[in-house]
Design a protein around this motif. Structure first.
Motif, PDB file in Angstrom:
ATOM      1  N   TYR A 244      -9.883   7.022   3.978  1.00  0.00           N
ATOM      2  CA  TYR A 244      -8.686   6.339   3.514  1.00  0.00           C
ATOM      3  C   TYR A 244      -7.863   5.761   4.658  1.00  0.00           C
ATOM      4  O   TYR A 244      -7.264   4.695   4.516  1.00  0.00           O
ATOM      5  CB  TYR A 244      -7.832   7.287   2.674  1.00  0.00           C
ATOM      6  N   PHE A 248      -6.924   1.750   4.559  1.00  0.00           N
ATOM      7  CA  PHE A 248      -5.591   1.157   4.517  1.00  0.00           C
ATOM      8  C   PHE A 248      -5.252   0.386   5.787  1.00  0.00           C
ATOM      9  O   PHE A 248      -4.430  -0.537   5.754  1.00  0.00           O
ATOM     10  CB  PHE A 248      -4.541   2.232   4.220  1.00  0.00           C
ATOM     11  N   GLN A 267      -3.540   0.521  -5.260  1.00  0.00           N
ATOM     12  CA  GLN A 267      -2.740   1.638  -5.795  1.00  0.00           C
ATOM     13  C   GLN A 267      -3.643   2.751  -6.332  1.00  0.00           C
ATOM     14  O   GLN A 267      -3.324   3.930  -6.204  1.00  0.00           O
ATOM     15  CB  GLN A 267      -1.800   1.153  -6.884  1.00  0.00           C
ATOM     16  N   GLU A 269      -6.505   3.550  -5.097  1.00  0.00           N
ATOM     17  CA  GLU A 269      -6.997   4.281  -3.932  1.00  0.00           C
ATOM     18  C   GLU A 269      -5.884   5.090  -3.267  1.00  0.00           C
ATOM     19  O   GLU A 269      -6.155   6.145  -2.683  1.00  0.00           O
ATOM     20  CB  GLU A 269      -7.619   3.303  -2.939  1.00  0.00           C
ATOM     21  N   ARG A 270      -4.657   4.621  -3.355  1.00  0.00           N
ATOM     22  CA  ARG A 270      -3.544   5.416  -2.826  1.00  0.00           C
ATOM     23  C   ARG A 270      -3.376   6.717  -3.614  1.00  0.00           C
ATOM     24  O   ARG A 270      -3.109   7.767  -3.038  1.00  0.00           O
ATOM     25  CB  ARG A 270      -2.249   4.595  -2.867  1.00  0.00           C
ATOM     26  N   ASN A 271      -3.548   6.633  -4.921  1.00  0.00           N
ATOM     27  CA  ASN A 271      -3.474   7.855  -5.726  1.00  0.00           C
ATOM     28  C   ASN A 271      -4.570   8.836  -5.322  1.00  0.00           C
ATOM     29  O   ASN A 271      -4.335  10.045  -5.200  1.00  0.00           O
ATOM     30  CB  ASN A 271      -3.586   7.520  -7.207  1.00  0.00           C
ATOM     31  N   LEU A 294      -1.157   5.800   4.149  1.00  0.00           N
ATOM     32  CA  LEU A 294      -1.386   4.991   2.958  1.00  0.00           C
ATOM     33  C   LEU A 294      -1.115   3.511   3.165  1.00  0.00           C
ATOM     34  O   LEU A 294      -1.178   2.731   2.221  1.00  0.00           O
ATOM     35  CB  LEU A 294      -0.532   5.514   1.795  1.00  0.00           C
ATOM     36  N   TYR A 296       1.660   1.792   3.974  1.00  0.00           N
ATOM     37  CA  TYR A 296       2.908   1.174   3.540  1.00  0.00           C
ATOM     38  C   TYR A 296       3.631   0.570   4.737  1.00  0.00           C
ATOM     39  O   TYR A 296       3.585   1.115   5.841  1.00  0.00           O
ATOM     40  CB  TYR A 296       3.811   2.200   2.844  1.00  0.00           C
ATOM     41  N   ALA A 302       7.305   3.354   0.649  1.00  0.00           N
ATOM     42  CA  ALA A 302       6.530   4.562   0.347  1.00  0.00           C
ATOM     43  C   ALA A 302       7.312   5.504  -0.567  1.00  0.00           C
ATOM     44  O   ALA A 302       6.729   6.145  -1.453  1.00  0.00           O
ATOM     45  CB  ALA A 302       6.150   5.275   1.639  1.00  0.00           C
ATOM     46  N   TYR A 305       6.997   4.741  -4.221  1.00  0.00           N
ATOM     47  CA  TYR A 305       5.719   5.253  -4.717  1.00  0.00           C
ATOM     48  C   TYR A 305       5.771   6.765  -4.937  1.00  0.00           C
ATOM     49  O   TYR A 305       5.355   7.278  -5.989  1.00  0.00           O
ATOM     50  CB  TYR A 305       4.623   4.888  -3.726  1.00  0.00           C
TER      51      TYR A 305
END
Length: 330
Positions: A244, A248, A267, A269-271, A294, A296, A302, A305
């Motif tokens: 990850y 990103f 989003q 993939e961020r979860n 992530l 941002y 961030a 989110y």
């Protein structure tokens, strides 16, 4: 915005991560354009602040419902080699139940003028409903007359770019699918390497690992050396290996219109990444670490989110997340 039918992010333009974009000077339908400007980036960042969970958006909801549909045209009347006589620049898109007459179809020289007219309207009004219908109508006339030349490539690339900017993956995928057939018939026309990159990213969007690997395996040595395609392959490798941090970092430096396509699944993939971070960093992880990991641009974005995720913070100042008390659902 003017919509390009050629590569964007040319030499001398800065990408989303501040690096120079690849490629030489490019020409659009009616002018030059970059999708990597500060205005574009700010607009995309604002969308995520307002709609951090895209499930509530009608556009994204429609997008997700059609994610697994294959692209293609739904009219097949090209066997008669009809040449149209209609001269209107604008024409509604209609679902045909029978072969049309010549006065219902525009010939290629009128379609050239129509494309310029439609893109000019797009630049002026940004009315996607109107522009999308008109581009579909142009595509329809191309299919009816069996036009598969460089102009057809230009039309489909133009529509694909506009669709990407509005996150309409249904129309984008139809254009992408048609371009896969048109490029081999028109060597040297359009931007096949750039759209090969988008195709790889689209497979990540629909989580189709098998077809992504097949597409990568078919790449020639020259294609593997292309900067755009190397980016797409790098994104796929980072995504498929759940790297990850790398994923990103690539997102922040996405060239040309890759960032728009990645917006459709970033989003999600961020979860997934947050779920891993909460499990790996018990008892707590700093908000600054989450922001950096992530991708941002700042802590404020961030925090929007994280508040939507209902994470539990360790202190009133919200500088760290309590990983033991936080549950992330993906």
């Amino acid at each position: 915005a003017v919509v390009s039918t050629q590569s964007t992010g040319g030499r001398g333009q800065k990408g989303r991560g501040g690096k120079q974009g690849g490629g030489g000077d490019q020409q659009s339908c009616i002018g030059n354009i970059s999708f990597d400007t500060d205005e574009k980036k700010e607009g995309r960042a604002s969308r995520f602040k307002k709609e951090i969970f895209s499930g509530g958006s009608d556009t994204i909801s429609t997008m997700m419902q059609s994610a697994n549909k294959t692209g293609g045209e739904d009219y097949h009347f090209s066997d008669g080699h009809l040449i149209g006589t209609m001269t209107s620049l604008e024409k509604p898109y209609l679902r045909l139940n029978c072969a049309p007459s010549a006065d219902q179809v525009r010939p290629e020289h009128i379609l050239v003028k129509s494309l310029t007219h439609v893109v000019t309207r797009w630049k002026k009004d940004q009315n996607y409903t109107f522009v999308c219908e008109q581009l579909k109508s142009i595509r329809q006339d191309l299919i009816i007359q069996d036009i598969k030349n460089a102009f057809a490539v230009k039309v489909y690339e133009c529509h694909a770019r506009i669709a990407l900017e509005r996150l309409d993956t249904t129309e984008y995928n139809q254009c992408q699918t048609r371009l896969m057939d048109l490029y081999p018939q028109n060597p040297g026309q359009g931007n096949p390497e750039e759209f090969t990159t988008y195709r790889i990213l689209y497979y990540v969007y629909i989580k189709n690992t098998s077809d992504a690997m097949k597409a990568i395996a078919r790449l020639t040595a020259a294609e593997k050396d292309n900067e755009d395609i190397r980016f797409g392959v790098a994104v796929f490798n980072a995504w498929s290996s759940r790297n990850y941090y790398r994923f990103f970092r690539l997102y922040l430096d996405a060239p040309k219109m890759s960032g728009y396509l990645m917006d459709t699944f970033v989003q999600r993939e961020r979860n997934n990444a947050m779920q891993c971070l909460v499990k790996a960093y018990k008892p707590a992880i700093s908000v600054a670490k989450v922001t950096a990991t992530l991708g941002y641009p700042d802590t404020e974005t961030a925090m929007v989110y994280l508040d939507e995720l209902n994470v539990v913070f360790t202190n009133p100042s919200k500088t760290a997340i309590d990983c033991k008390k936080t549950t992330i659902e993906t």
